[in-house]
Write a protein that holds these residues in place. Structure first.
Motif, PDB file in Angstrom:
ATOM      1  N   GLU A 245     -36.409  21.636  -6.017  1.00 40.31           N
ATOM      2  CA  GLU A 245     -35.175  21.722  -5.237  1.00 40.31           C
ATOM      3  C   GLU A 245     -34.729  20.340  -4.780  1.00 40.31           C
ATOM      4  O   GLU A 245     -33.537  20.008  -4.826  1.00 40.31           O
ATOM      5  CB  GLU A 245     -35.374  22.639  -4.029  1.00 40.31           C
ATOM      6  CG  GLU A 245     -35.460  24.112  -4.357  1.00 40.31           C
ATOM      7  CD  GLU A 245     -34.128  24.687  -4.801  1.00 40.31           C
ATOM      8  OE1 GLU A 245     -33.081  24.173  -4.361  1.00 40.31           O
ATOM      9  OE2 GLU A 245     -34.114  25.648  -5.578  1.00 40.31           O
TER      10      GLU A 245
ATOM     11  N   ARG B 274     -31.228  18.248  -5.954  1.00 41.02           N
ATOM     12  CA  ARG B 274     -30.266  17.834  -4.937  1.00 41.02           C
ATOM     13  C   ARG B 274     -30.154  16.328  -4.789  1.00 41.02           C
ATOM     14  O   ARG B 274     -29.277  15.841  -4.078  1.00 41.02           O
ATOM     15  CB  ARG B 274     -30.677  18.407  -3.576  1.00 41.02           C
ATOM     16  CG  ARG B 274     -30.468  19.887  -3.413  1.00 41.02           C
ATOM     17  CD  ARG B 274     -31.133  20.382  -2.134  1.00 41.02           C
ATOM     18  NE  ARG B 274     -30.582  21.649  -1.687  1.00 41.02           N
ATOM     19  CZ  ARG B 274     -30.855  22.808  -2.231  1.00 41.02           C
ATOM     20  NH1 ARG B 274     -31.691  22.859  -3.252  1.00 41.02           N
ATOM     21  NH2 ARG B 274     -30.312  23.907  -1.768  1.00 41.02           N
TER      22      ARG B 274
ATOM     23  N   GLU C  30     -26.147  26.525  -5.619  1.00 40.05           N
ATOM     24  CA  GLU C  30     -27.413  26.581  -6.338  1.00 40.05           C
ATOM     25  C   GLU C  30     -27.187  26.788  -7.832  1.00 40.05           C
ATOM     26  O   GLU C  30     -27.848  26.162  -8.668  1.00 40.05           O
ATOM     27  CB  GLU C  30     -28.279  27.714  -5.790  1.00 40.05           C
ATOM     28  CG  GLU C  30     -29.056  27.371  -4.555  1.00 40.05           C
ATOM     29  CD  GLU C  30     -30.149  26.355  -4.823  1.00 40.05           C
ATOM     30  OE1 GLU C  30     -30.970  26.561  -5.735  1.00 40.05           O
ATOM     31  OE2 GLU C  30     -30.177  25.329  -4.109  1.00 40.05           O
TER      32      GLU C  30
ATOM     33  N   ARG D 170     -28.428  24.150 -10.687  1.00 43.58           N
ATOM     34  CA  ARG D 170     -29.403  24.579 -11.694  1.00 43.58           C
ATOM     35  C   ARG D 170     -28.782  24.824 -13.060  1.00 43.58           C
ATOM     36  O   ARG D 170     -29.486  25.153 -14.009  1.00 43.58           O
ATOM     37  CB  ARG D 170     -30.088  25.869 -11.226  1.00 43.58           C
ATOM     38  CG  ARG D 170     -30.869  25.742  -9.926  1.00 43.58           C
ATOM     39  CD  ARG D 170     -31.305  27.098  -9.432  1.00 43.58           C
ATOM     40  NE  ARG D 170     -32.040  27.037  -8.178  1.00 43.58           N
ATOM     41  CZ  ARG D 170     -33.203  27.631  -7.954  1.00 43.58           C
ATOM     42  NH1 ARG D 170     -33.778  28.329  -8.918  1.00 43.58           N
ATOM     43  NH2 ARG D 170     -33.796  27.539  -6.779  1.00 43.58           N
TER      44      ARG D 170
END
Length: 295
Positions: free
Chosen positions: A25, A29, A170, A174
């Protein structure tokens, strides 16, 4: 965004799995990762150093430092290009991680830690953070399907709008498709008024389903324009919310829900659907609190 992902560790297998997810994660980011361990023993006034009769590397403090070091190494193995910091904070996990969430854009925890009892499918820390955290909380349950979609539970509530924003972001990070899932039954669907006011308050077959499809479209309005690269599937299901979302989680890489939806009572910080998903979903679950909720 603060540019910081926080992961809580306690040495359990569940928390180490959370470290790997948190590292990915942070990498997606472009954020830093902070590995946090809540050190409860000083408050209990027990000896923290090694025993005079034991090895010099023993003792509770060395144990805490060792499990944090292991977690940091695990994170760097997964994402060697991110900055990984670590801290051991005196206090119990619920208080420590809630405080850490104030400076984070995401907190990641395992579903059950060292204090978990047999049969307890999700730990108190995960449930507490989902209800009280000041940023989205990602609870790592089973390993996600890497190629699966992001599944978003949509109920049309104002409190759920933050979850919609998070799910689209998200999916964009992704490069994953998004399934926006809304459920309804004849007992909880709003009854649309008839087209002719002189008619009885009834509607032709299919009218309720059309209303629910419109509700879903309105809840997602504007997000596609902000995230044009995200492929979105609108899925309206006639049935129970918990059952539909748990089934959808079987092939998902992430399930996103709000903390409390249309059926929430004042003062109830985590809804029954969110709690059910934390216990039974087949992939990691992100719980996103709305700005209208209060501690």
């Amino acid at each position: 965004m603060s540019g910081l992902v926080v992961v809580g560790v306690d040495g359990s297998a569940s928390s180490l799995a959370a470290v790997e997810v948190a590292a990915r994660e942070a990498r997606s980011r472009g954020a830093g990762l902070s590995v946090v361990h809540a050190f409860v023993w000083p408050a209990m006034h027990v000896p923290l150093g090694p025993s005079p009769m034991g090895p010099p590397e023993g003792g509770l403090r060395n144990m805490a430092d060792g499990l944090v070091t292991e977690a940091v190494e695990r994170a760097r193995a997964v994402a060697p290009d991110i900055h990984v910091g670590h801290v051991v904070v005196t206090g119990e996990p619920l208080t420590v991680l809630e405080a850490q969430s104030r400076a984070a854009e995401l907190v990641v925890v395992g579903s059950r830690g060292m204090g978990g009892f047999v049969g307890l499918l999700v730990g108190s820390t995960a449930v507490h953070l989902a209800a009280h955290g000041r940023c989205p909380v990602l609870v790592v349950r089973e390993q996600p399907h890497a190629d699966g979609p992001i599944v978003l539970g949509v109920d049309g509530s104002a409190a759920g709008q933050k979850a919609v924003d998070f799910a689209f972001a998200e999916a964009a990070l992704r490069n994953a498709p998004l399934v926006a899932l809304h459920t309804w039954t004849t007992w909880n669907a709003p009854m649309p008024a008839p087209q002719d006011p002189s008619e009885p308050y009834a509607n032709p077959p299919g009218a309720l389903a059309e209303e629910e499809e419109r509700l879903l479209a309105e809840a997602l309005a504007g997000r596609q324009e902000r995230h044009p690269g995200v492929v979105v599937e609108h899925r309206v299901v006639h049935g129970g919310t918990r059952e539909a979302l748990i089934e959808a989680s079987r092939s998902a890489q992430l399930l996103v829900v709000g903390a409390r939806g249309r059926g929430g009572f004042a003062g109830l910080l985590l809804g029954s659907v969110s709690q059910a998903l934390l216990h039974h979903a087949h992939c990691p679950v992100a719980v996103v609190r709305g700005t209208t909720e209060r501690h």
